[in-house]
Design an enzyme around this catalytic site. Structure first.
Site, PDB file in Angstrom:
ATOM      1  N   CYS A  52      39.834  -9.342  45.922  1.00 11.15           N
ATOM      2  CA  CYS A  52      41.086  -9.697  45.266  1.00 11.15           C
ATOM      3  C   CYS A  52      40.925 -10.893  44.330  1.00 11.15           C
ATOM      4  CB  CYS A  52      42.178  -9.940  46.286  1.00 11.15           C
ATOM      5  SG  CYS A  52      41.659 -10.973  47.631  1.00 11.15           S
ATOM      6  N   ASN A  53      39.846 -11.635  44.487  1.00 14.67           N
ATOM      7  CA  ASN A  53      39.656 -12.797  43.623  1.00 14.67           C
ATOM      8  C   ASN A  53      38.607 -12.621  42.539  1.00 14.67           C
ATOM      9  OD1 ASN A  53      41.587 -14.447  44.690  1.00 14.67           O
ATOM     10  ND2 ASN A  53      40.241 -15.192  46.313  1.00 14.67           N
ATOM     11  N   ARG A  54      37.842 -11.547  42.613  1.00 14.16           N
ATOM     12  CA  ARG A  54      36.784 -11.400  41.618  1.00 14.16           C
ATOM     13  C   ARG A  54      36.342  -9.950  41.468  1.00 14.16           C
ATOM     14  NH1 ARG A  54      33.246 -15.130  42.258  1.00 14.16           N
ATOM     15  NH2 ARG A  54      34.458 -16.263  43.795  1.00 14.16           N
ATOM     16  N   SER A 110      34.587 -19.619  46.135  1.00 17.29           N
ATOM     17  CA  SER A 110      35.829 -18.992  46.592  1.00 17.29           C
ATOM     18  C   SER A 110      37.036 -19.860  46.288  1.00 17.29           C
ATOM     19  CB  SER A 110      35.772 -18.762  48.097  1.00 17.29           C
ATOM     20  OG  SER A 110      34.677 -17.981  48.426  1.00 17.29           O
ATOM     21  N   GLN A 121      32.454  -9.018  52.440  1.00 20.73           N
ATOM     22  CA  GLN A 121      32.759  -8.192  51.269  1.00 20.73           C
ATOM     23  C   GLN A 121      31.498  -7.918  50.457  1.00 20.73           C
ATOM     24  OE1 GLN A 121      35.669 -10.918  49.800  1.00 20.73           O
ATOM     25  NE2 GLN A 121      37.410  -9.696  50.515  1.00 20.73           N
ATOM     26  N   GLY A 190      63.137 -20.419  66.061  1.00 23.62           N
ATOM     27  CA  GLY A 190      63.461 -20.130  64.667  1.00 23.62           C
ATOM     28  C   GLY A 190      62.347 -19.305  64.055  1.00 23.62           C
ATOM     29  N   ALA A 191      62.601 -18.870  62.818  1.00 29.84           N
ATOM     30  CA  ALA A 191      61.571 -18.057  62.176  1.00 29.84           C
ATOM     31  C   ALA A 191      61.251 -18.651  60.824  1.00 29.84           C
ATOM     32  CB  ALA A 191      62.060 -16.626  62.023  1.00 29.84           C
ATOM     33  N   GLY A 192      60.184 -18.244  60.266  1.00 32.20           N
ATOM     34  CA  GLY A 192      59.761 -18.761  58.972  1.00 32.20           C
ATOM     35  C   GLY A 192      58.331 -18.324  58.768  1.00 32.20           C
ATOM     36  N   GLU A 193      57.958 -18.238  57.505  1.00 33.11           N
ATOM     37  CA  GLU A 193      56.638 -17.672  57.223  1.00 33.11           C
ATOM     38  C   GLU A 193      55.522 -18.434  57.923  1.00 33.11           C
ATOM     39  OE1 GLU A 193      53.976 -16.470  53.375  1.00 33.11           O
ATOM     40  OE2 GLU A 193      55.877 -17.504  53.087  1.00 33.11           O
TER      41      GLU A 193
END
Lengths: 430, 272
Positions: A52-54, A110, A121, A190-193
Site C-alpha cells: 500500500c505504500n510502494r 517505511s 511482503q 465508552g467507544a472510540g477508534e
C-alpha cells in the site's frame, strides 16, 4: 563483456501522493504483470513489489533507457501520463539500487520505520517471481541477501523494539506491569477508534475477557459482540473494577467518571492486585489523583503520546546504526557483483593463452620429430609453465581488492593489453 | 590452597559482575552467556574453596568473620543459581553478581587466620545451625535485591519517566512474584535456623534462649519477616509496600550479621 545493469524503478509514500499510488498499485496480484514483463525484450531478470505504500520493479538489463521506457509503458501506461510519471518515479542503478532494496527490506524506508510487515511482503513478492522463474542468478542472490540484511538489522539494532503508536504503547506498558496478559481482563468504557484499537491489540496479546461499558447499552452490546465480550451498564463501573485489570476509558463525558475514592474502595477486595487505567478521553474521564494510589497506574493521552515520542527518537537513533549495516552489506554485495564481472575476462584470458601455447607447441614440435615422447612431454610442460607464470601477475591484478582502482577500469586495461576484444577498445567499456 | 581458590573465585565473581554490567548497558545477548558461564564457574570454585578450608581447619568454616561472609556470598550465589534453574527474571543476575562481589570484597578484607574452635562450639550443631541460617539469609538477600529492582521499575512506570531501567528490568508482576518465592523459601529457613540455634544453645549452655544480642536481633528480624509474609498471605499486600518492608527487614538481617558483632558483644562474636 560487462555484466547487466541492475535497475530499480518505483514510487513510494514519500515521492507520490496516495491518489496516484492508488492508481499504480497492482491490485490484481503479481502473476499477470510478471507475465507481461516477461514479454519485454529489453530486460532479463525482474521482480515486482507492490504494497500500500510502494510499487517497485527491480530488473537487470543491457540498455537502461530502453528498458526503462518499456517497463514504464507496460506497468503504468494505463494509470498516468508519461509526463506525470516523470515527477514521481525514482530510478536507482547498481549500487544505489542494492542499497535501496536493503533499506526497504530492513524497514528503514517505511512510513513507520521499523515496522515488521514489509519483510513479509517482500518475501511474498519474491516467491511469486521465483515461482514464475523471472529472477535469475543476480536477483535471487540479491533478494536472499536483502532478507539476511533485514534480519541482521533486527538482531543488531533495537529498531523494532519500542512501540511507536499510542495503542501499542498502552499494550507495552500493560506488559511491563502485568508481565503475562493471559489471565487479565479488559474493561472498555465508552467507544472510540483508539480505544477499540488498543483493545484489539490487547486481545491479540491474549487477554482472557473484554468487558464493555457504555452509556447506551445497545452500543455496548454491539461492541461486546465484536470482542466476544460481555456488555455492562455504565453505573456498574465501580462494581466491575473488582474483577478487571486493565481499563481503557474514552467516553465523551464532560466530567470525571471515576474518582480516587471510588478506586480506593475496591482495592481491599481486589487484594491489591494491580490496576492499569488508560484514559484516552479528552476531556479526561479519570481523576488524575488515581495514579497516587499504590499498585495503580494511570496513563492519560498525553502520557502515552510522550511515551511514543520518546520511542520514536530512540528509533531514530537506532536507524542510524541500521543504515550503517545496510551500507556495509551493500558494499559487500557490490563486491560479489564485480567478482562475477571478472569471471568471463579471466576465462577468456586463460583460454587465449592456452591457444597460443598450443599453436606454438604444434609448430615447434612439428620441426623436432626426433624427440622421444618423454622429451616432448617436458617441453609441453615448460610451455604451460611459462604461460601460467606470465599470466600470474595480470590475474592477481584483476582479483586484487585494491579499493582505489575501479574494477571496470582494471578489466578494461587487461582486455586492452591482451586484445581480448580483437583490438576494438571501445567495446570493453560498455 | 583454599586461599588460592578463594582468590580465583573472587576474581571470577569480579569478571562475571563486569560482564553482567556490560550486558546490562549494551543488552547484547552473547555477553550475557559469557557472564553466566563465568558466574557459574566462580560459584563452583567457591564451593571447592569452602571444602578445602573445611579440610584445613578441621571444622565447618563458618566461625570467623572471613568465613561467615564468604559462606554468605556462596549461599547467595547458589540460591540464585538454584532459582535460575527454575525460572528466569530478566537482568536479575546483574544485581545479584554485584551483591555477591561486594560480599566477597568484605570477606577478603577480614582476617583469614584459622581460629581454633572454642570447646562450646565443637558440636554437630555448628554446620547445621550456621549453614541453615546463612542459606536463609541468601534467599532473603535475593528477596531484597528483587525488591530494589521492583522499586526502581515501579518508580519509572509511576512517574512516567523512562530511563535506564524501564526496558531493562522485567515486569512488576514478575518482580513481585520473585519476592514472594524468595520469602516463602527464606522465611521457613530463617525460622529453622533460629530453632536449631536454640537447640544448640540448650546443649552448649543449658538453656534455650539467652537474650544474647544476636538472638534478640534475629528475633526482631524474624518478626519483621513474619509481618511481611503474614500481610502478604492474609490481606494481599504486594508491590511497593512489601518491597519497602522486605528491604527494611534485610537491613535488620545485615545488622544481625555485622552490627551486633561489632557494636554489641555476645556469645556469637566469632573472632575476638
Amino acid at each position: 563483456m560487462p555484466r547487466d545493469t541492475i535497475v530499480l524503478l518505483g514510487v513510494n509514500h514519500k515521492t507520490t501522493p496516495l491518489a496516484v499510488r492508488e492508481k499504480l498499485a497492482l491490485t490484481g496480484g503479481y502473476e499477470e504483470p510478471l507475465a507481461a514483463l516477461g514479454r519485454l525484450d529489453a530486460i532479463r531478470e525482474y521482480y515486482l513489489l507492490s504494497t500500500c505504500n510502494r510499487v517497485e520493479v527491480l530488473f537487470t538489463c543491457r540498455d537502461v533507457r530502453e528498458a526503462r521506457k518499456q517497463v514504464l509503458d507496460l506497468l503504468f501506461a494505463g494509470s498516468a501520463s508519461r509526463e506525470e510519471m516523470k515527477n514521481y518515479i525514482y530510478q536507482y542503478e547498481d549500487q544505489e539500487a542494492i542499497n535501496h532494496l536493503f533499506l526497504v527490506a530492513s524497514s528503514l524506508d517505511s512510513m513507520i520505520v521499523g515496522e515488521a510487515q514489509i519483510l513479509g511482503q517482500l518475501k511474498d513478492a519474491f516467491r511469486h517471481a521465483s515461482c514464475q522463474k523471472t529472477s535469475g542468478l543476480i536477483l535471487n542472490k540479491l533478494l536472499h541477501k536483502s532478507f539476511s540484511v533485514a534480519k541482521r538489522v533486527r538482531t543488531e539494532t533495537r529498531i523494532g523494539a519500542n512501540a511507536v503508536s499510542i495503542s501499542y504503547a498502552a499494550v507495552e506498558l500493560a506488559r511491563k506491569i502485568f508481565g503475562n496478559l493471559d489471565d487479565k481482563r479488559v474493561l472498555l468504557v465508552g467507544a472510540g477508534e483508539m480505544a477499540e484499537l488498543a483493545a484489539e491489540h490487547l486481545v491479540g496479546q491474549g487477554v482472557s475477557e473484554v468487558v464493555v461499558a457504555n452509556r447506551t447499552l445497545e452500543r455496548a452490546v454491539k461492541l461486546a459482540r465484536r470482542f466476544d465480550g460481555r456488555p455492562v451498564a455504565l453505573d456498574e463501573l465501580v462494581e466491575q473494577l473488582k474483577s478487571v485489570d486493565i481499563i481503557i476509558s474514552s467516553t465523551g463525558a464532560s466530567d470525571l467518571i471515576l474518582r480516587k475514592k471510588d478506586v480506593q474502595s475496591v482495592m481491599r477486595e481486589r487484594r491489591n492486585q494491580p490496576l492499569f487505567f488508560i484514559d484516552i478521553a479528552v476531556p479526561r474521564d479519570l481523576d488524575p489523583e488515581i495514579n497516587e494510589l499504590d499498585n495503580i497506574y494511570l496513563y492519560d493521552i498525553d502520557d502515552l503520546k510522550h511515551v511514543v515520542e520518546m520511542n520514536k527518537s530512540e528509533r531514530d537513533k537506532e536507524a542510524v546504526k541500521a543504515r550503517r549495516i545496510v551500507e556495509e552489506e551493500t558494499l559487500k554485495f557490490s563486491q560479489w557483483l564485480e567478482n562475477i564481472e571478472l569471471t568471463p575476462t579471466i576465462i577468456e584470458l586463460r583460454s587465449m593463452a592456452d591457444d597460443i601455447c598450443k599453436k606454438e607447441l604444434a609448430k615447434t614440435l612439428g620441426k623436432l620429430d626426433h624427440l622421444s615422447a618423454r622429451e616432448k612431454k617436458s617441453i609441453e610442460k615448460m610451455a604451460a609453465a611459462i604461460t601460467s607464470r606470465m599470466l600470474h601477475y595480470p590475474l592477481q591484478y584483476l582479483k586484487s581488492d585494491n579499493p582505489c582502482g575501479d574494477r571496470r577500469d582494471k578489466v578494461n586495461t587487461v582486455r586492452t593489453l591482451f586484445r581480448l576484444d580483437n583490438g576494438n577498445r571501445d567495446r570493453g567499456r560498455r | 590452597m583454599s586461599f588460592l581458590l578463594f582468590q580465583i573465585s573472587f576474581a571470577g565473581y569480579f569478571l562475571a559482575m563486569s560482564a553482567y554490567l556490560v550486558f546490562f548497558i549494551s543488552q547484547r545477548k552473547p555477553v550475557r552467556r559469557i557472564a553466566r558461564m563465568i558466574f557459574f564457574a566462580a560459584a563452583i570454585l567457591h564451593t571447592l574453596n569452602i571444602l578445602a578450608r573445611y579440610l584445613e581447619a578441621g571444622h565447618t568454616p563458618i566461625t570467623s568473620q572471613h568465613e561467615a561472609v564468604s559462606f554468605f556470598a556462596w549461599s547467595v550465589a547458589w540460591c540464585y543459581l538454584s532459582f535460575r534453574w527454575r525460572y528466569t527474571v530478566k537482568n536479575f543476575g546483574t544485581f545479584v553478581s554485584v551483591f555477591v562481589f561486594l560480599l566477597m570484597l568484605l570477606s577478603s578484607l577480614a582476617s583469614r587466620q584459622i581460629m581454633p574452635l572454642v570447646p562450646a562450639l565443637q558440636s554437630w550443631w555448628l554446620p547445621v545451625h550456621a549453614s541453615i541460617s546463612l542459606v536463609a539469609d541468601g534467599f532473603l538477600a535475593l528477596a531484597c535485591i528483587g525488591s530494589i529492582m521492583y522499586l526502581l521499575q515501579e518508580r519509572e512506570i509511576k512517574n512516567k519517566r523512562f530511563g535506564l531501567f524501564y526496558s531493562r528490568l522485567p515486569s512488576l508482576d514478575s518482580l513481585d512474584k520473585l519476592n514472594q518465592h524468595c520469602l516463602s523459601v527464606g522465611f521457613p529457613l530463617l525460622t529453622l535456623g533460629i530453632i536449631t540455634g536454640s537447640l544448640w544453645a540448650k546443649q552448649a549452655w543449658g538453656s534455650y534462649w539467652h537474650w544474647d544480642p544476636k538472638e534478640t536481633w534475629s528475633l526482631i528480624t524474624w518478626f519483621l519477616y513474619a509481618a511481611v509474609v503474614h500481610q502478604r498471605f492474609t490481606v494481599g499486600w504486594r508491590g511497593r509496600r512489601v518491597a519497602v518492608l522486605t528491604i527494611i527487614a534485610f537491613v535488620a538481617v545485615l545488622f544481625t550479621l555485622w552490627g551486633v558483632t561489632f557494636l554489641l558483644k555476645g556469645v556469637h562474636t566469632y573472632a575476638t
